[in-house]
Design an enzyme around this catalytic site. Structure first.
Site, mmCIF file in Angstrom:
data_model
loop_
_atom_site.group_PDB
_atom_site.id
_atom_site.type_symbol
_atom_site.label_atom_id
_atom_site.label_comp_id
_atom_site.label_asym_id
_atom_site.label_seq_id
_atom_site.Cartn_x
_atom_site.Cartn_y
_atom_site.Cartn_z
ATOM 1 N N TYR A 143 39.985 27.584 -25.270
ATOM 2 C CA TYR A 143 39.184 28.790 -25.424
ATOM 3 C C TYR A 143 38.000 28.717 -24.480
ATOM 4 O O TYR A 143 37.291 27.712 -24.439
ATOM 5 C CB TYR A 143 38.684 28.898 -26.870
ATOM 6 N N ASP A 238 35.131 23.152 -18.740
ATOM 7 C CA ASP A 238 34.409 23.920 -19.745
ATOM 8 C C ASP A 238 33.925 22.926 -20.803
ATOM 9 O O ASP A 238 34.676 22.519 -21.683
ATOM 10 C CB ASP A 238 35.329 24.987 -20.352
ATOM 11 N N LYS A 266 26.322 26.060 -26.565
ATOM 12 C CA LYS A 266 26.133 25.331 -27.821
ATOM 13 C C LYS A 266 24.950 24.359 -27.772
ATOM 14 O O LYS A 266 23.816 24.817 -27.813
ATOM 15 C CB LYS A 266 27.459 24.691 -28.239
HETATM 16 C C1 LIG Z 1 32.352 28.120 -28.021
HETATM 17 C C2 LIG Z 1 33.057 27.972 -26.745
HETATM 18 C C3 LIG Z 1 32.970 28.934 -25.723
HETATM 19 C C4 LIG Z 1 32.273 30.253 -25.923
HETATM 20 O O1 LIG Z 1 30.914 30.105 -26.133
HETATM 21 P P1 LIG Z 1 30.102 31.326 -26.831
HETATM 22 O O2 LIG Z 1 28.677 30.862 -26.790
HETATM 23 O O3 LIG Z 1 30.664 31.466 -28.196
HETATM 24 O O4 LIG Z 1 30.331 32.533 -26.000
HETATM 25 C C5 LIG Z 1 33.565 28.665 -24.510
HETATM 26 N N1 LIG Z 1 34.217 27.510 -24.302
HETATM 27 C C6 LIG Z 1 34.337 26.572 -25.264
HETATM 28 C C7 LIG Z 1 35.054 25.299 -24.955
HETATM 29 C C8 LIG Z 1 33.773 26.773 -26.516
HETATM 30 O O5 LIG Z 1 33.939 25.845 -27.468
#
Ligand SMILES: *Cc1c(COP(=O)(O)O)cnc(C)c1O
Length: 426
Positions: A143, A238, A266
Site C-alpha cells: 500500500y 516506501d 507516520k
Molecule cells: C500508511 C502508509 C501510507 C499512506 O500514508 P498516509 O499518511 O495514510 O497517507 C503509504 N505507504 C505505507 C507503506 C503506509 O503504511
C-alpha cells in the site's frame, strides 16, 4: 460496545461517509462497530465509555514513543505559541531535513509533505520526471497511499474492504502501473524484459506491512537494487511504515540497501499530519522551483508538524528505543506462539522489530497470495476476544501490530495472558 460509542457512531453515520474518515476504522474487516476514543496516554487508549485498552495500533504507526509523550506535546505547545502556520520558510524545516539526513544516509535532499500518500505520489512523479519514463512497478498487497496510479492491488483498508482496486480510477490512469507478486525475482525480470527502457522505477514497502507483515526473502532487496540500477530505473523504498521503526534508518538501515528515493510518514510527524520524500540530490533537484517536476503544499513544513516530528526523531536518535523494542517484540512474539501451541492452533507470527502480525495458518507467508490463505474468520473472533480482554489490535487481519517504547513487560504479559484465554476458544 459501550452506550456512548454506539450513540456517537450513530450520529457519525449521518454526517460522515461510513461514519469514519478512513475506511479501516469502521471495523468492517472484523464486524461490529468501532469504539470512540476519549484520550490516549503511553501504551493505552481510553474509550468514551471509560474502558481502557492496551493499544497495539499506535495511531496506525506514528506513536512509537507511546501516546502523548511529554517531549512531543511540549514541543507542539511551544511551537503553537509562535503561530500555527506561516507558509513562509522557517528554521525548523531545515532542522527536520538535517535530522532525516542524519538518520537515513541515502537521503541527500528531502521535501516535506502532509501525508504518506503525498510522499509516494510525489516520489513516483519525481522518478518519472528524472528518468523521462512512464512505468512504475509495484507489488500486490503493498500500500502506497491512495493516489490514483498506486491504488492497484493495494493493501491496508483497500484490501480490508475487498476492493484493492478502487472505483473512480479510470483504467488509463493505472495503465502505467505494473503490478507483480512480492518476493518473486523472475516476475521482476520478466517485467523489465517486457517494458524495456520504460520503467521509471520500482516502489515497494521493503518490509510489507499492509497485507499483514512479511519479510523480504534473503537477497531479494539486493536483487531489486541491482536490476533497477542495471536498467536505469530508480529504486523507491516506501518507508512510511518502516521508517524510523524497524531501525533508526528504517528497513534500508536494517537490510543495508541504498534506495534512490525514500518515502516517509507516520513516525516522522510525531502524531501530526506529516510525510516526506527524499533521496539522491541530483534526483530531488528535478523538483520545482529548480526543475520541471511540480509539487507543492500550502501546509507543507508546517511549524507544529515540524516541532512534533523533530521531537520524535531526536528522542528516537538519542535513546535505546530500538533495542528495547526488539526485546519487547521478541517477548510478545514468543508468548503468542506459546499461547497458540497450548491451544493447538496453527499460527505463523512475523515480525520486524516492533512491527509484527499473526496469521492463523500453518503455511509460510511471503506475499499477498500467501496472506490471503490464512483463516480470516478466526482472526475476527480473535480480534473481538482480545478487545473484550482490553487489548486493542488493528481491526483487520491485514494490518500490523505496533509496539511502542511505552509498552512495559507487564503490558506484554497481560497481552499474552489475554491471548491464551482467547485462543482457547477459537
Ligand atoms: C500508511 C502508509 C501510507 C499512506 O500514508 P498516509 O499518511 O495514510 O497517507 C503509504 N505507504 C505505507 C507503506 C503506509 O503504511
Amino acid at each position: 460496545m459501550g452506550n456512548k460509542s454506539e450513540e456517537l457512531f450513530e450520529q457519525a453515520l449521518k454526517h460522515i461517509p461510513g461514519g469514519v474518515n478512513s475506511p479501516v476504522r469502521a471495523f468492517r474487516g472484523v464486524g461490529g462497530q468501532p469504539f470512540f476514543a476519549e484520550r490516549a496516554q503511553g501504551a493505552h487508549v481510553w474509550d468514551v465509555d471509560g474502558k481502557k485498552y492496551i493499544d497495539y495500533v499506535g495511531t496506525w504507526g506514528p506513536a512509537i514513543l507511546g501516546h502523548a509523550p511529554k517531549v512531543i506535546i511540549e514541543a507542539v505547545k511551544n511551537a503553537a505559541d509562535q503561530g500555527a502556520s506561516f507558509g513562509i520558510p522557517s528554521e525548523p524545516e531545515i532542522r527536520m531535513a538535517q535530522l532525516v539526513k542524519e538518520c537515513v544516509p541515502s537521503v541527500e535532499k528531502v521535501r516535506m509533505v502532509n501525508s504518506g500518500t503525498e510522499a509516494c505520489m510525489s516520489a513516483i512523479r519525481v522518478a518519472r520526471g528524472f528518468t523521462d519514463r512512464p512505468k512504475i512497478i509495484k507489488f500486490d498487497g503493498c500500500y502506497h497511499g491512495h493516489a490514483d496510479s498506486l491504488l492497484v492491488k493495494a493493501g491496508s483498508g483497500a484490501l480490508t474492504c475487498g476492493n484493492p482496486d478502487s472505483g473512480g480510477v479510470p483504467s488509463e490512469f493505472t495503465a502505467h502501473t505494473v503490478v507483480l507478486p512480492f518476493n518473486d525475482p523472475d516476475a521482476v525480470e520478466q517485467a523489465f524484459a517486457a517494458n524495456k527502457d520504460q520503467v521509471a522505477g520500482i516502489i515497494l514497502e521493503p518490509v510489507p506491512g499492509n497485507a499483514g507483515v512479511y519479510l523480504p526473502k534473503a537477497g531479494y532487496l539486493e536483487f531489486l537494487r541491482e536490476i533497477t540500477a542495471a536498467n536505469g530505473s530508480l529504486l523507491i523504498f516506501d518507508e512510511v511504515m518502516t521508517g524510523f521503526r524497524v531501525s533508526l534508518a528504517g528497513a534500508q538501515g536494517k537490510f543495508g540497501i541504498k534506495p534512490d528515493l525514500s518515502c516517509f510518514g507516520k513516525i516522522i510527524g510525531g502524531g501530526l499530519p506529516v510525510g516526506a520524500f527524499g533521496g539522491r540530490a541530483e534526483i530531488m533537484d528535478v523538483l520545482a522551483p529548480d526543475g520541471p517536476v511540480y509539487q507543492a503544499g500550502t501546509l507543507s513544513g508546517n511549524p507544529l508538524a515540524m516541532a512534533a516530528g523533530i521531537a520524535a526523531l531526536e528522542e528516537l536518535r538519542s535513546g535505546e528505543v530500538h533495542a528495547l523494542l526488539e526485546t519487547m517484540g521478541a517477548r510478545l512474539e514468543e508468548g503468542l506462539n506459546a499461547a497458540a501451541e497450548k491451544s493447538g492452533l496453527p499460527l505463523v507470527t512475523q515480525r520486524a522489530g516492533s512491527m509484527s502480525c499473526l496469521f492463523f495458518t500453518d503455511q509460510p507467508v511471503h506475499n499477498l497470495a500467501d496472506a490471503m490463505k490464512a483463516d480470516r474468520e478466526r482472526f475476527k473472533k480473535y480480534f473481538h476476544g482480545m478487545l473484550a480482554e482490553g487489548v486493542y489490535l488493528a481491526p483487520s487481519a491485514f494490518e500490523a501490530a505496533f509496539l511502542s517504547a511505552a509498552h512495559t513487560p507487564a503490558d506484554i504479559d497481560l497481552t499474552i495472558e489475554a491471548a491464551e484465554k482467547v485462543m482457547k476458544n477459537l
